[in-house]
Design a protein around this motif. Structure first.
Motif, PDB file in Angstrom:
ATOM      1  N   GLN A  77       0.808  -1.246  -0.108  1.00  0.00           N
ATOM      2  CA  GLN A  77      -0.112   0.015   0.145  1.00  0.00           C
ATOM      3  C   GLN A  77       0.834   1.173   0.059  1.00  0.00           C
ATOM      4  O   GLN A  77       0.389   2.320  -0.423  1.00  0.00           O
ATOM      5  CB  GLN A  77      -0.905  -0.014   1.245  1.00  0.00           C
ATOM      6  N   GLY A  80       0.926   2.857  -3.304  1.00  0.00           N
ATOM      7  CA  GLY A  80       0.004   3.648  -3.625  1.00  0.00           C
ATOM      8  C   GLY A  80       0.037   5.041  -2.979  1.00  0.00           C
ATOM      9  O   GLY A  80      -0.113   5.873  -3.665  1.00  0.00           O
ATOM     10  N   MET A 125      -7.489   3.390   2.227  1.00  0.00           N
ATOM     11  CA  MET A 125      -6.957   2.108   1.647  1.00  0.00           C
ATOM     12  C   MET A 125      -7.354   1.602   0.485  1.00  0.00           C
ATOM     13  O   MET A 125      -6.896   1.021  -0.475  1.00  0.00           O
ATOM     14  CB  MET A 125      -7.450   0.931   2.841  1.00  0.00           C
ATOM     15  N   MET A 128      -5.266   3.506  -2.111  1.00  0.00           N
ATOM     16  CA  MET A 128      -4.018   3.066  -2.120  1.00  0.00           C
ATOM     17  C   MET A 128      -3.917   1.837  -2.807  1.00  0.00           C
ATOM     18  O   MET A 128      -2.919   1.569  -3.648  1.00  0.00           O
ATOM     19  CB  MET A 128      -3.202   3.176  -0.577  1.00  0.00           C
ATOM     20  N   PHE A 129      -4.857   0.796  -2.438  1.00  0.00           N
ATOM     21  CA  PHE A 129      -4.669  -0.432  -3.140  1.00  0.00           C
ATOM     22  C   PHE A 129      -5.296  -0.493  -4.557  1.00  0.00           C
ATOM     23  O   PHE A 129      -4.687  -1.336  -5.067  1.00  0.00           O
ATOM     24  CB  PHE A 129      -5.759  -1.454  -2.255  1.00  0.00           C
ATOM     25  N   VAL A 132      -2.271   0.309  -6.241  1.00  0.00           N
ATOM     26  CA  VAL A 132      -1.333  -0.626  -6.154  1.00  0.00           C
ATOM     27  C   VAL A 132      -1.870  -1.833  -7.489  1.00  0.00           C
ATOM     28  O   VAL A 132      -0.916  -2.232  -8.276  1.00  0.00           O
ATOM     29  CB  VAL A 132      -1.208  -1.536  -4.864  1.00  0.00           C
TER      30      VAL A 132
END
Length: 207
Positions: A77, A80, A125, A128-129, A132
């Motif tokens: 993460q 990201g 999250m 950010m994921f 990724v």
């Protein structure tokens, strides 16, 4: 922290084998993190820098076991986070590391971090994921699928198995150790990719 608070290490063959497998999968994930960061920052990476990264993570895992905490690896993460913030220098990372140490030493600051609402963390999250995933797709797009049909098969089977078996109830009747292993999508996808690549591409020279 008291070193070896839970007792001295014990060496069991089954635990050693499981930890070696998990460590290998963690190394695969870390390699993806390094490649993604290299791509984002436009900073070329070579085998020496990869090796240094593995050594640093190995030392972090060793210290984590010594001081009764979890093993530490490069978290995906953060890729990201780099992409989202646009910060590609090392200096802010040093400041962030010092801030985290401060949180660990002063409980009041740690309490402030804990009152952040869960929806706020969940939203961060999610972004950010997502970054990724997109970065991984961009790296995967560079694989030679046109001239090597085996690569297409390897990617398809690995990704499908990783997504399909993640947190699956299919292995509930197996021992707990095997459940942990087979219900982890990253573990299954990584090992399948490694094994299939070794079998199908063993006689091909990649550039």
């Amino acid at each position: 922290p008291t070193p070896f608070y839970f007792g001295m290490p014990k060496f069991e063959l089954s635990s050693i084998i499981m930890m070696c497998i998990i460590a290998t999968v963690s190394m695969v994930e870390s390699t993806g993190v390094y490649l993604a960061l290299s791509d984002i920052t436009k900073d070329p990476i070579n085998s020496t820098r990869l090796r240094n990264g593995y050594r640093a993570e190995g030392m972090a895992v060793l210290l984590g076991g010594l001081f009764n905490t979890f093993p530490y690896t490069g978290f995906s993460q953060n890729v990201g986070l780099v992409k989202l913030s646009g910060i590609k220098k090392r200096l802010p990372i040093y400041y962030a590391a010092g801030f985290l140490v401060l949180l660990g030493l002063l409980p009041k600051f740690g309490a402030l971090a804990q009152i952040i609402p869960s929806p706020v963390l969940g939203g961060a999250m999610l972004v950010m994921f997502g970054f990724v995933s997109i970065q991984g797709m961009q790296i995967l797009a560079r694989v030679d699928f046109a001239n090597n049909e085996h690569n297409f098969l390897i990617a398809a089977v690995s990704i499908a198995a990783g997504v399909g078996l993640n947190n699956s109830n299919l292995f509930n009747s197996l021992p707990t150790a095997f459940q942990m292993f087979f219900s982890n999508g990253i573990v299954v996808a990584s090992l399948l990719a490694i094994v299939l690549n070794a079998i199908l591409n063993h006689n091909k020279k990649e550039k």
